[in-house]
Design a protein around this motif. Structure first.
Motif, PDB file in Angstrom:
ATOM      1  N   HIS A  70       0.856  -1.199   0.000  1.00 43.00           N
ATOM      2  CA  HIS A  70       0.000   0.000   0.000  1.00 43.00           C
ATOM      3  C   HIS A  70       0.887   1.244   0.000  1.00 43.00           C
ATOM      4  O   HIS A  70       1.915   1.288   0.709  1.00 43.00           O
ATOM      5  CB  HIS A  70      -0.902  -0.021   1.240  1.00 43.00           C
ATOM      6  CG  HIS A  70      -2.022   0.976   1.171  1.00 43.00           C
ATOM      7  ND1 HIS A  70      -1.838   2.305   1.433  1.00 43.00           N
ATOM      8  CD2 HIS A  70      -3.348   0.805   0.882  1.00 43.00           C
ATOM      9  CE1 HIS A  70      -2.990   2.942   1.306  1.00 43.00           C
ATOM     10  NE2 HIS A  70      -3.929   2.047   0.985  1.00 43.00           N
ATOM     11  N   PRO A  71       0.509   2.266  -0.772  1.00 40.51           N
ATOM     12  CA  PRO A  71       1.355   3.477  -0.847  1.00 40.51           C
ATOM     13  C   PRO A  71       1.702   4.070   0.510  1.00 40.51           C
ATOM     14  O   PRO A  71       2.805   4.571   0.708  1.00 40.51           O
ATOM     15  CB  PRO A  71       0.519   4.443  -1.699  1.00 40.51           C
ATOM     16  CG  PRO A  71      -0.346   3.539  -2.539  1.00 40.51           C
ATOM     17  CD  PRO A  71      -0.633   2.343  -1.705  1.00 40.51           C
ATOM     18  N   GLU A  72       0.760   4.029   1.449  1.00 41.84           N
ATOM     19  CA  GLU A  72       1.026   4.637   2.757  1.00 41.84           C
ATOM     20  C   GLU A  72       2.034   3.831   3.570  1.00 41.84           C
ATOM     21  O   GLU A  72       2.550   4.335   4.572  1.00 41.84           O
ATOM     22  CB  GLU A  72      -0.280   4.773   3.541  1.00 41.84           C
ATOM     23  CG  GLU A  72      -1.294   5.693   2.883  1.00 41.84           C
ATOM     24  CD  GLU A  72      -2.626   5.720   3.649  1.00 41.84           C
ATOM     25  OE1 GLU A  72      -2.707   5.035   4.693  1.00 41.84           O
ATOM     26  OE2 GLU A  72      -3.550   6.430   3.212  1.00 41.84           O
ATOM     27  N   ASP A  73       2.286   2.594   3.188  1.00 40.61           N
ATOM     28  CA  ASP A  73       3.187   1.743   3.958  1.00 40.61           C
ATOM     29  C   ASP A  73       4.554   1.601   3.300  1.00 40.61           C
ATOM     30  O   ASP A  73       5.424   0.898   3.821  1.00 40.61           O
ATOM     31  CB  ASP A  73       2.574   0.344   4.131  1.00 40.61           C
ATOM     32  CG  ASP A  73       1.241   0.394   4.861  1.00 40.61           C
ATOM     33  OD1 ASP A  73       1.061   1.340   5.648  1.00 40.61           O
ATOM     34  OD2 ASP A  73       0.406  -0.503   4.641  1.00 40.61           O
ATOM     35  N   ARG A  74       4.779   2.240   2.131  1.00 41.31           N
ATOM     36  CA  ARG A  74       6.016   1.991   1.392  1.00 41.31           C
ATOM     37  C   ARG A  74       7.246   2.575   2.081  1.00 41.31           C
ATOM     38  O   ARG A  74       8.339   2.012   1.992  1.00 41.31           O
ATOM     39  CB  ARG A  74       5.888   2.541  -0.027  1.00 41.31           C
ATOM     40  CG  ARG A  74       4.936   1.680  -0.878  1.00 41.31           C
ATOM     41  CD  ARG A  74       4.666   2.259  -2.245  1.00 41.31           C
ATOM     42  NE  ARG A  74       3.712   1.426  -2.973  1.00 41.31           N
ATOM     43  CZ  ARG A  74       3.099   1.787  -4.099  1.00 41.31           C
ATOM     44  NH1 ARG A  74       3.373   2.988  -4.627  1.00 41.31           N
ATOM     45  NH2 ARG A  74       2.244   0.967  -4.680  1.00 41.31           N
ATOM     46  N   ALA A  75       7.071   3.701   2.789  1.00 39.63           N
ATOM     47  CA  ALA A  75       8.223   4.269   3.488  1.00 39.63           C
ATOM     48  C   ALA A  75       8.719   3.305   4.556  1.00 39.63           C
ATOM     49  O   ALA A  75       9.922   3.090   4.723  1.00 39.63           O
ATOM     50  CB  ALA A  75       7.843   5.618   4.114  1.00 39.63           C
ATOM     51  N   GLY A  76       7.771   2.727   5.290  1.00 38.35           N
ATOM     52  CA  GLY A  76       8.160   1.747   6.305  1.00 38.35           C
ATOM     53  C   GLY A  76       8.821   0.532   5.689  1.00 38.35           C
ATOM     54  O   GLY A  76       9.775  -0.028   6.234  1.00 38.35           O
ATOM     55  N   LEU A  77       8.329   0.097   4.527  1.00 37.61           N
ATOM     56  CA  LEU A  77       8.920  -1.071   3.864  1.00 37.61           C
ATOM     57  C   LEU A  77      10.342  -0.758   3.405  1.00 37.61           C
ATOM     58  O   LEU A  77      11.232  -1.610   3.487  1.00 37.61           O
ATOM     59  CB  LEU A  77       8.047  -1.492   2.672  1.00 37.61           C
ATOM     60  CG  LEU A  77       8.567  -2.729   1.928  1.00 37.61           C
ATOM     61  CD1 LEU A  77       8.399  -3.961   2.794  1.00 37.61           C
ATOM     62  CD2 LEU A  77       7.860  -2.901   0.601  1.00 37.61           C
ATOM     63  N   ALA A  78      10.544   0.466   2.910  1.00 37.81           N
ATOM     64  CA  ALA A  78      11.887   0.828   2.466  1.00 37.81           C
ATOM     65  C   ALA A  78      12.880   0.739   3.619  1.00 37.81           C
ATOM     66  O   ALA A  78      13.990   0.225   3.471  1.00 37.81           O
ATOM     67  CB  ALA A  78      11.879   2.249   1.877  1.00 37.81           C
TER      68      ALA A  78
END
Length: 898
Positions: A70-78
């Motif tokens: 999900h776009p809102e979770d991509r920073a955390g995934l990075a």
């Protein structure tokens, strides 16, 4: 060497993602396991991708993992891909929906880099449900209309005040003196006398509000006791200022009206005892529903008939009393008038002749309808207050039951999992941490829900030996996962001079530490959390220890620090919005520390972190010989036990505990089955749930007590999440012998069984009801048939017995259907070794209509035995299939080599 190492792990990966033995093990794993490169692209994935994402594994190769997030979770995934760790986020399913998963990625230096993705939807739903439940109960408690507070017996300290109390009084100190200053000076002695009665006291008094104005309240004081000890008082105050003002105005109006009527002759009545006629002045005639423009003369009988039927005898009795010698007549009664009823108060005096003979009764009629309405309003207000108190009790009862019921399964199964043989050490540790966390939650629930302790602001403390260092490490383990998700460093510093074992309430101490550690992790966005235990010397009471939890979090402004230890208090509204929480943790921690004769405080600066500390004095364990832990009570013999439980997960947990302890267990899923089973069989003990559909536990117990012979005397233990004192008393009134509250541990269950099984001799098991499974027959089947064939046969039998033999056999057609169904189970059960079920079904099949005509209960008893065997077989087939599946997937490891 690097080339050889790379070749080694690539060979291992090839085996893991290949079609060999390691590949088959990976295919059986429900979690998606994937190799990723340093850029976060998927290299290869396990077959679980089909179930989890709806995509075949080969379609994921080359995709960037971030493209599926999900776009809102991509920073955390990075950040996760860059540094490794774990993250809860949303993942795109092939059907277009977003699913919640937990992804774990190995560290950046690990080769190969592996990601595991696990379905986390059910966990999210559970967390959301718990949050909604807490919000609901909080809203219910905050809507109580009257002022409610609790105070300690000795000091008078206010330990709880509801929002209505705070709104009325404003800022007020916690001491009794500060509260008594708000009482009107003329009312203080009366209020103190009501409080000193020892029982329930009620009094009316004036209370000064935050603006300095006094208003009348109906005050009620209820003692809060535990084991006959007075712990404190529950006070409530209902605003009756307007009601009293209205009543006083009515009384003043009545006095003026009486003077006016006496002066003008209006409202008078005269009863002539010789002629038995009543003369009513114009106003009195109007009050009685007669024309009010002239006097009215009516017979005494006609006057009585104008009164409401239920008031005629009292009015006539009052007249006769006045004539017989009392001389005065004063009574209130209702008269029937157009449009309804009117309340009249008649006040009269007896007139005599010179010889002393009674001649007449003369007096005044007053309309008191308004006063009676006001009194009815007071009664209604009192009833509303009582309903509010009842609603509060119902709220505590409902919350207790709804939270304890799922906790029973959580605590029970995690405890059994932690004790399981052959479990990997890391998984054992996880299970132990989960069990400890659930135990901490149960401790908190007990504090909030136990009316006699929480409402009084007091708790019962244990004095048992415990290992202080192990306790500290366990608490750090509980919060370690949350800290790791935020990349926080968690450290501990334990003074080497601390004794290894101390005496105190380990559960309460764990609750305080977890409260402080959870807060530290919650309010620390970066940096770390440190737990410190420092020895500050010894004294007559034991070892003085300072516990402190320091963090590098957001800190607390100096002007907001004073309110943090108050109930439902946080720094400001943004804290609850941004971080959540109820504001109860620090308040409960303070009360627990003070109950242990300790001190608690904090040091903080906005933006620079906080340190919360508390000090306790605890004796050394070796100084407390009497406090050595005692061996858990174990029954001297196994027993025949009937388990009555309608919730499957609780049923399975209790059966597992009982059968592991060597007991023979039959199962009933509602009260009807329980009564029939007790009537049909002989049991040492019945474990009875309370809240069940159809026939609940107390009513089933009452019916059991009405059975003939020894069946009526079988011990019945209430096994329920209803734990409030009045509920337990109601169980005993229904005929239950004891109470085991959910959630319970195996040790608590064993102690309860020991208490009752050791009192009476064993009930011999009937010869036609052996164990559910004949192991010899079953082992013979396994010798001749492949494991997969046995597993399929067990599955077919499980489908047959689940919900089998439904109905009561009330007519011949229904009994014929049940006989046919039983016939189909006879051979299927006997072939697999379920001989008891096979015989019970054969008995039911051969119970003919002729036998039913001779004995109406014969079919019902046979049906109850067969149905109980079906339930036992359902549990046993599930266990046997699990054994087969475990045997099929029980290699010692992956067997990978470089």
């Amino acid at each position: 060497m690097a080339r050889e190492a790379g070749s080694g792990w690539r060979t291992a990966l090839a085996r893991l993602f290949g079609g060999g033995r390691a590949g088959r093990l990976l295919a059986a794993c429900p979690d998606l396991v994937a190799e990723i490169d340093r850029a976060g692209r998927l290299v290869q994935a396990s077959p679980a991708s089909r179930v989890l994402t709806g995509r075949p594994p080969d379609t994921l190769a080359g995709l960037a993992l971030a493209d599926l997030v999900h776009p809102e979770d991509r920073a955390g995934l990075a950040a996760l891909v860059a540094g490794g760790g774990a993250l809860m986020h949303r993942l795109a399913h092939a059907d277009g929906r977003w699913i919640w998963v937990e992804t774990r990625v190995s560290g950046p230096d690990a080769l190969p880099r592996v990601a595991t993705i696990r379905d986390a939807a059910s966990r999210r739903d559970t967390e959301a449900s718990l949050r909604a439940s807490r919000a609901h109960y909080r809203a219910l408690a905050d809507t109580l209309p009257q002022l409610v507070w609790m105070e300690r017996t000795g000091t008078g300290e206010t330990v709880y005040a509801n929002p209505a109390f705070a709104r009325y009084f404003g800022e007020i100190g916690p001491g009794r003196t500060a509260r008594e200053e708000r009482y009107h000076p003329d009312d203080r002695l009366r209020i103190a006398a009501a409080l000193a009665q020892g029982g329930n006291g009620e009094v009316q008094g004036r209370l000064r509000d935050r603006d300095g104005a006094y208003r009348w309240h109906q005050l009620s004081f209820q003692p809060l006791r535990k084991d006959d000890a007075l712990l404190g008082w529950l006070g409530s105050a209902l605003d009756i200022d307007e009601i009293l003002a209205a009543r006083k105005a009515l009384e003043e109006t009545g006095d003026l009206l009486r003077l006016a009527q006496e002066a003008a002759g209006a409202g008078l009545f005269d009863l002539d005892l010789v002629t038995r006629e009543v003369t009513l002045a114009p106003e009195s005639a109007r009050l009685h529903g007669l024309p009010g423009d002239r006097p009215a003369v009516i017979a005494l009988g006609a006057w009585l008939r104008r009164l409401a039927p239920q008031d005629r005898k009292p009015a006539l009795k009052a007249l006769r009393g006045a004539v017989a010698g009392e001389g005065t007549f004063d009574i209130a009664f209702r008269v029937v008038v157009p449009g309804g009823m009117r309340w009249i108060q008649a006040i009269g005096r007896l007139g005599r002749d010179p010889d002393g003979r009674a001649l007449r009764v003369t007096g005044l009629n007053l309309d008191i309808s308004a006063r009676k309405d006001a009194e009815a309003g007071l009664v209604a207000a009192k009833a509303a207050a009582e309903r509010a108190n009842a609603a509060k009790t119902d709220f505590l009862s409902a919350m207790s039951h709804e939270i304890r019921t799922p906790l029973n399964a959580v605590i029970g199964f995690t405890g059994l999992l932690a004790q399981a043989d052959g479990l990997e050490p890391e998984l054992t540790r996880y299970a132990s941490l989960a069990r400890a966390s659930a135990g901490g939650l149960l401790t908190l629930v007990n504090d909030i829900l136990d009316f006699s302790s929480v409402e009084a602001g007091a708790v019962s403390l244990r004095r048992d030996p415990f290992a202080i260092e192990a306790l500290a490490e366990a608490c750090l383990g509980v919060v370690g996962g949350a800290a790791a998700e935020k990349s926080l460093a968690v450290t501990s510093a334990i003074d080497a001079s601390l004794p290894r074992r101390l005496v105190g309430d380990e559960a309460r101490l764990r609750q305080i530490l977890i409260n402080l550690l959870n807060n530290a992790v919650k309010f620390t966005p970066r940096g770390g959390v440190a737990l410190s235990l420092r020895h500050e010397g010894s004294g007559p009471g034991g070892e003085r220890i300072r516990f402190s939890v320091a963090d590098t979090g957001i800190g607390i402004p100096a002007d907001k620090q004073g309110r943090l230890f108050e109930r439902f208090s946080q720094v400001d509204s943004s804290i609850r919005r941004d971080y959540g929480g109820t504001g109860l943790g620090l308040a409960i921690s303070r009360r627990l520390v003070e109950a242990m004769a300790g001190e608690i405080g904090m040091i903080s600066e906005a933006g620079r972190g906080s340190t919360f500390w508390f000090t306790l004095t605890l004796p050394r364990a070796e100084d407390q010989a009497a406090s050595e832990p005692r061996a858990a009570a174990v029954p001297a013999r196994p027993g025949r036990i009937l388990l009555v439980e309608d919730i499957e997960v609780n049923r399975e947990l209790a059966c597992l505990m009982l059968r592991r302890a060597g007991h023979h267990v039959d199962v009933a899923v509602d009260g009807f089955q329980a009564v029939r089973a007790v009537e049909a069989g002989a049991y040492d003990l019945v474990l009875m749930d309370v809240q069940m559909p159809g026939l609940d536990g107390p009513m089933a117990t009452r019916l059991i007590r009405c059975l003939p012979g020894a069946a009526a005397r079988v011990p019945v233990i209430a096994m329920t999440a209803n734990v409030l004192p009045d509920q337990v008393q109601s169980f005993r009134e229904a005929g239950m012998d004891d109470h085991l509250g959910k959630p319970f541990t195996p040790a608590e269950l064993s102690a309860m069984l020991a208490r009752w099984l050791d009192r009476t001799p064993a009930v011999p098991a009937p010869e036609d009801e052996p164990a559910a499974l004949d192991r010899t027959l079953y082992d013979g089947v396994r010798t001749f048939l492949p494991a997969e064939a046995v597993r399929r046969l067990l599955g077919h039998l499980a489908d047959q017995v689940t919900g089998a033999l439904a109905g009561e056999g009330r007519d011949a057609a229904d009994r014929a259907r049940l006989r046919f169904e039983a016939h189909g189970l006879v051979s299927a059960a006997g072939m697999l070794g379920f001989a008891a079920l096979s015989r019970a079904c054969a008995e039911l099949e051969t119970c003919t209509e002729e036998e039913v005509a001779r004995d109406a209960s014969a079919f019902a008893m046979a049906l109850a035995r067969a149905r109980a065997r079906c339930i036992a077989a359902a549990f046993e087939t599930r266990r046997l299939r699990a054994e087969l599946e475990a045997d099929a997937a029980a290699p010692a490891g992956l067997g990978l080599t470089a």
